[in-house]
Design a protein around this motif. Structure first.
Motif, PDB file in Angstrom:
ATOM      1  N   ARG A  96      30.254  -5.297  33.283  1.00  0.00           N
ATOM      2  CA  ARG A  96      30.190  -6.634  33.854  1.00  0.00           C
ATOM      3  C   ARG A  96      31.601  -7.149  34.104  1.00  0.00           C
ATOM      4  NH1 ARG A  96      31.414 -10.399  29.804  1.00  0.00           N
ATOM      5  NH2 ARG A  96      30.680 -12.007  31.226  1.00  0.00           N
ATOM      6  N   ARG A  97      31.718  -8.223  34.875  1.00  0.00           N
ATOM      7  CA  ARG A  97      33.029  -8.827  35.141  1.00  0.00           C
ATOM      8  C   ARG A  97      33.365  -9.830  34.051  1.00  0.00           C
ATOM      9  NH1 ARG A  97      34.688 -11.311  40.426  1.00  0.00           N
ATOM     10  NH2 ARG A  97      32.984 -12.743  40.030  1.00  0.00           N
ATOM     11  N   LEU A  98      34.605  -9.827  33.609  1.00  0.00           N
ATOM     12  CA  LEU A  98      35.097 -10.793  32.630  1.00  0.00           C
ATOM     13  C   LEU A  98      36.009 -11.772  33.363  1.00  0.00           C
ATOM     14  CD1 LEU A  98      35.415 -11.827  29.760  1.00  0.00           C
ATOM     15  CD2 LEU A  98      37.226 -10.115  29.403  1.00  0.00           C
ATOM     16  N   LEU A  99      35.621 -13.043  33.371  1.00  0.00           N
ATOM     17  CA  LEU A  99      36.357 -14.078  34.107  1.00  0.00           C
ATOM     18  C   LEU A  99      36.940 -15.115  33.152  1.00  0.00           C
ATOM     19  CD1 LEU A  99      33.837 -14.821  37.023  1.00  0.00           C
ATOM     20  CD2 LEU A  99      35.659 -13.100  36.949  1.00  0.00           C
ATOM     21  N   VAL A 100      38.111 -15.638  33.539  1.00  0.00           N
ATOM     22  CA  VAL A 100      38.723 -16.771  32.845  1.00  0.00           C
ATOM     23  C   VAL A 100      38.655 -17.957  33.807  1.00  0.00           C
ATOM     24  CG1 VAL A 100      40.783 -17.710  31.767  1.00  0.00           C
ATOM     25  CG2 VAL A 100      40.240 -15.282  31.511  1.00  0.00           C
ATOM     26  N   PRO A 101      37.766 -18.934  33.584  1.00  0.00           N
ATOM     27  CA  PRO A 101      37.547 -20.023  34.541  1.00  0.00           C
ATOM     28  C   PRO A 101      38.793 -20.840  34.867  1.00  0.00           C
ATOM     29  CG  PRO A 101      35.817 -19.977  32.878  1.00  0.00           C
ATOM     30  CD  PRO A 101      36.868 -19.034  32.416  1.00  0.00           C
ATOM     31  N   THR A 102      39.726 -20.962  33.925  1.00  0.00           N
ATOM     32  CA  THR A 102      40.907 -21.795  34.157  1.00  0.00           C
ATOM     33  C   THR A 102      41.959 -21.098  35.012  1.00  0.00           C
ATOM     34  OG1 THR A 102      41.797 -21.015  32.036  1.00  0.00           O
ATOM     35  CG2 THR A 102      40.585 -23.107  32.039  1.00  0.00           C
ATOM     36  N   ASN A 103      41.814 -19.807  35.251  1.00  0.00           N
ATOM     37  CA  ASN A 103      42.773 -19.090  36.095  1.00  0.00           C
ATOM     38  C   ASN A 103      42.486 -19.327  37.569  1.00  0.00           C
ATOM     39  OD1 ASN A 103      43.850 -18.063  33.782  1.00  0.00           O
ATOM     40  ND2 ASN A 103      43.373 -15.921  34.219  1.00  0.00           N
ATOM     41  N   PRO A 104      43.521 -19.279  38.424  1.00  0.00           N
ATOM     42  CA  PRO A 104      43.271 -19.334  39.866  1.00  0.00           C
ATOM     43  C   PRO A 104      42.385 -18.161  40.294  1.00  0.00           C
ATOM     44  CG  PRO A 104      45.599 -19.670  39.384  1.00  0.00           C
ATOM     45  CD  PRO A 104      44.965 -19.243  38.106  1.00  0.00           C
ATOM     46  N   LYS A 105      41.773 -18.270  41.451  1.00  0.00           N
ATOM     47  CA  LYS A 105      40.817 -17.274  41.905  1.00  0.00           C
ATOM     48  C   LYS A 105      41.414 -15.874  41.959  1.00  0.00           C
ATOM     49  CE  LYS A 105      37.471 -16.405  45.603  1.00  0.00           C
ATOM     50  NZ  LYS A 105      36.914 -16.929  46.880  1.00  0.00           N
ATOM     51  N   ALA A 106      42.673 -15.762  42.362  1.00  0.00           N
ATOM     52  CA  ALA A 106      43.316 -14.455  42.532  1.00  0.00           C
ATOM     53  C   ALA A 106      43.466 -13.704  41.215  1.00  0.00           C
ATOM     54  CB  ALA A 106      44.674 -14.617  43.202  1.00  0.00           C
ATOM     55  N   THR A 107      43.565 -14.426  40.107  1.00  0.00           N
ATOM     56  CA  THR A 107      43.771 -13.776  38.805  1.00  0.00           C
ATOM     57  C   THR A 107      42.645 -14.102  37.826  1.00  0.00           C
ATOM     58  OG1 THR A 107      45.108 -15.666  38.028  1.00  0.00           O
ATOM     59  CG2 THR A 107      46.280 -13.823  39.087  1.00  0.00           C
ATOM     60  N   ARG A 108      41.518 -14.543  38.339  1.00  0.00           N
ATOM     61  CA  ARG A 108      40.422 -15.003  37.476  1.00  0.00           C
ATOM     62  C   ARG A 108      39.737 -13.846  36.751  1.00  0.00           C
ATOM     63  NH1 ARG A 108      37.448 -19.055  40.690  1.00  0.00           N
ATOM     64  NH2 ARG A 108      39.180 -20.360  39.947  1.00  0.00           N
ATOM     65  N   GLN A 109      39.604 -12.712  37.429  1.00  0.00           N
ATOM     66  CA  GLN A 109      38.976 -11.561  36.785  1.00  0.00           C
ATOM     67  C   GLN A 109      40.020 -10.795  35.988  1.00  0.00           C
ATOM     68  OE1 GLN A 109      36.351  -9.045  39.131  1.00  0.00           O
ATOM     69  NE2 GLN A 109      36.985  -7.223  38.001  1.00  0.00           N
ATOM     70  N   ILE A 110      39.751 -10.588  34.699  1.00  0.00           N
ATOM     71  CA  ILE A 110      40.727  -9.909  33.844  1.00  0.00           C
ATOM     72  C   ILE A 110      40.200  -8.587  33.275  1.00  0.00           C
ATOM     73  CG2 ILE A 110      41.850 -12.069  33.207  1.00  0.00           C
ATOM     74  CD1 ILE A 110      40.364 -11.907  30.522  1.00  0.00           C
ATOM     75  N   GLY A 111      39.012  -8.174  33.685  1.00  0.00           N
ATOM     76  CA  GLY A 111      38.506  -6.903  33.189  1.00  0.00           C
ATOM     77  C   GLY A 111      37.055  -6.672  33.544  1.00  0.00           C
ATOM     78  N   THR A 112      36.578  -5.448  33.277  1.00  0.00           N
ATOM     79  CA  THR A 112      35.181  -5.077  33.480  1.00  0.00           C
ATOM     80  C   THR A 112      34.694  -4.327  32.240  1.00  0.00           C
ATOM     81  OG1 THR A 112      35.894  -3.076  34.647  1.00  0.00           O
ATOM     82  CG2 THR A 112      35.289  -4.985  35.997  1.00  0.00           C
ATOM     83  N   PRO A 113      34.441  -5.052  31.166  1.00  0.00           N
ATOM     84  CA  PRO A 113      33.997  -4.400  29.928  1.00  0.00           C
ATOM     85  C   PRO A 113      32.594  -3.813  30.050  1.00  0.00           C
ATOM     86  CG  PRO A 113      33.817  -6.771  29.737  1.00  0.00           C
ATOM     87  CD  PRO A 113      34.510  -6.514  31.035  1.00  0.00           C
ATOM     88  N   GLY A 114      32.302  -2.839  29.214  1.00  0.00           N
ATOM     89  CA  GLY A 114      30.969  -2.256  29.183  1.00  0.00           C
ATOM     90  C   GLY A 114      29.960  -3.225  28.615  1.00  0.00           C
ATOM     91  N   ALA A 115      28.722  -3.101  29.060  1.00  0.00           N
ATOM     92  CA  ALA A 115      27.633  -3.962  28.585  1.00  0.00           C
ATOM     93  C   ALA A 115      26.329  -3.196  28.730  1.00  0.00           C
ATOM     94  CB  ALA A 115      27.576  -5.260  29.379  1.00  0.00           C
ATOM     95  N   THR A 116      25.480  -3.293  27.733  1.00  0.00           N
ATOM     96  CA  THR A 116      24.183  -2.608  27.773  1.00  0.00           C
ATOM     97  C   THR A 116      23.063  -3.636  27.739  1.00  0.00           C
ATOM     98  OG1 THR A 116      25.057  -0.653  26.633  1.00  0.00           O
ATOM     99  CG2 THR A 116      22.667  -0.964  26.627  1.00  0.00           C
ATOM    100  N   THR A 117      22.175  -3.549  28.720  1.00  0.00           N
ATOM    101  CA  THR A 117      21.019  -4.435  28.790  1.00  0.00           C
ATOM    102  C   THR A 117      19.854  -3.798  28.040  1.00  0.00           C
ATOM    103  OG1 THR A 117      21.724  -5.241  30.965  1.00  0.00           O
ATOM    104  CG2 THR A 117      19.433  -5.664  30.326  1.00  0.00           C
ATOM    105  N   HIS A 118      19.312  -4.522  27.051  1.00  0.00           N
ATOM    106  CA  HIS A 118      18.175  -4.049  26.273  1.00  0.00           C
ATOM    107  C   HIS A 118      16.943  -4.857  26.665  1.00  0.00           C
ATOM    108  CE1 HIS A 118      20.754  -1.792  23.387  1.00  0.00           C
ATOM    109  NE2 HIS A 118      21.623  -2.747  23.681  1.00  0.00           N
ATOM    110  N   LEU A 119      15.855  -4.166  26.984  1.00  0.00           N
ATOM    111  CA  LEU A 119      14.595  -4.816  27.348  1.00  0.00           C
ATOM    112  C   LEU A 119      13.522  -4.424  26.341  1.00  0.00           C
ATOM    113  CD1 LEU A 119      14.787  -4.120  31.154  1.00  0.00           C
ATOM    114  CD2 LEU A 119      14.540  -6.398  30.187  1.00  0.00           C
ATOM    115  N   MET A 120      12.864  -5.431  25.761  1.00  0.00           N
ATOM    116  CA  MET A 120      11.796  -5.209  24.792  1.00  0.00           C
ATOM    117  C   MET A 120      10.622  -6.102  25.187  1.00  0.00           C
ATOM    118  SD  MET A 120      14.615  -5.653  21.830  1.00  0.00           S
ATOM    119  CE  MET A 120      15.481  -6.694  23.026  1.00  0.00           C
TER     120      MET A 120
END
Length: 236
Positions: A96-120
């Motif tokens: 998923r995308r990791l965003l910092v809302p207080t950053n300007p748009k050009a530097t708002r995304q700071i990473g793409t960490p792993g994430a697992t969706t679990h459905l039960m």
């Protein structure tokens, strides 16, 4: 909102079953038993091992886990007539995308960490051919409810996917030969709600914000899953 959604889902699901079931029943008329394409089938207990694709629809802020392959298990038990109850677990590793809302748009995304969706989830499955197969095939419709989660805490930008209710409806086709492996194909639409923190609506130094319309603070999205797998009959 949630009550309206649930009622609409219930009405639509019931209408589908009422409309399609008579068609399947009428199709059995006119065949001698030896030449009939229909065969009796006892809906007992089974465990399905599934794999496929979870097509997660892009959320409004584009910060939730992405679409990815998925794998899981589905337990099913007949409860009388064409009906059976099921319980299912699926996991979909993604990022998923990791965003910092207080950053300007050009530097708002700071990473793409792993994430697992679990459905039960759990629900009701209804065979459209009753307690019979048609040329060893058994189509069915299903509906249910459960939970979806990434089991993660809020990120540095304040967003948390969290654990939430999920509703679903779907269609399946089972191939049930007298001998040999049994196979199932499932298409299921999982519906859940995204919620965003207040800081996602605050403008940064460049006057941009992740989201601008506060009516989008909560939003429902449907996410289709297509899976196939092997059915293992139990206690037969």
């Amino acid at each position: 909102m949630r009550a309206l959604f649930t009622n609409s889902f219930t009405v639509a699901f019931a209408a589908t079953v009422v409309t399609l079931s008579p068609v399947a029943a009428q199709a059995q008329v006119g065949h001698l038993p030896a030449a009939s394409p229909y065969e009796d089938f006892k809906i007992g207990q089974s465990l399905s091992v599934l794999g496929g694709w979870l097509a997660v629809k892009r959320d409004l802020a584009d910060v939730a886990p992405k679409a990815s392959w998925t794998a899981g298990l589905r337990y099913e038990i007949g409860v009388g007539g064409p009906a059976s109850l099921f319980a299912r677990y699926m996991a979909s590793p993604s990022e998923r995308r990791l965003l910092v809302p207080t950053n300007p748009k050009a530097t708002r995304q700071i990473g793409t960490p792993g994430a697992t969706t679990h459905l039960m989830d759990a629900g009701l499955d209804i065979s459209l051919t009753g307690r019979k197969t048609w040329r060893q095939l058994m189509p069915s419709v299903s509906g249910g409810a459960g939970l979806v989660s990434d089991f993660a805490a809020a990120d540095t930008g304040g967003y948390r996917f969290g654990t939430k209710f999920a509703f679903n409806y779907g269609f399946s086709l089972r191939y049930l030969p007298r001998r040999g492996p049994q196979v199932r194909i499932d298409a299921t639409n999982f519906l859940w709600q995204y919620q965003y923190p207040d800081r996602y609506f605050v403008r940064a130094a460049d006057t941009t914000a992740i989201l601008t319309d506060t009516r989008n603070r909560e939003a429902w999205r449907g996410n289709w899953s297509l899976s196939a797998g092997v059915i293992v009959p139990l206690f037969r």
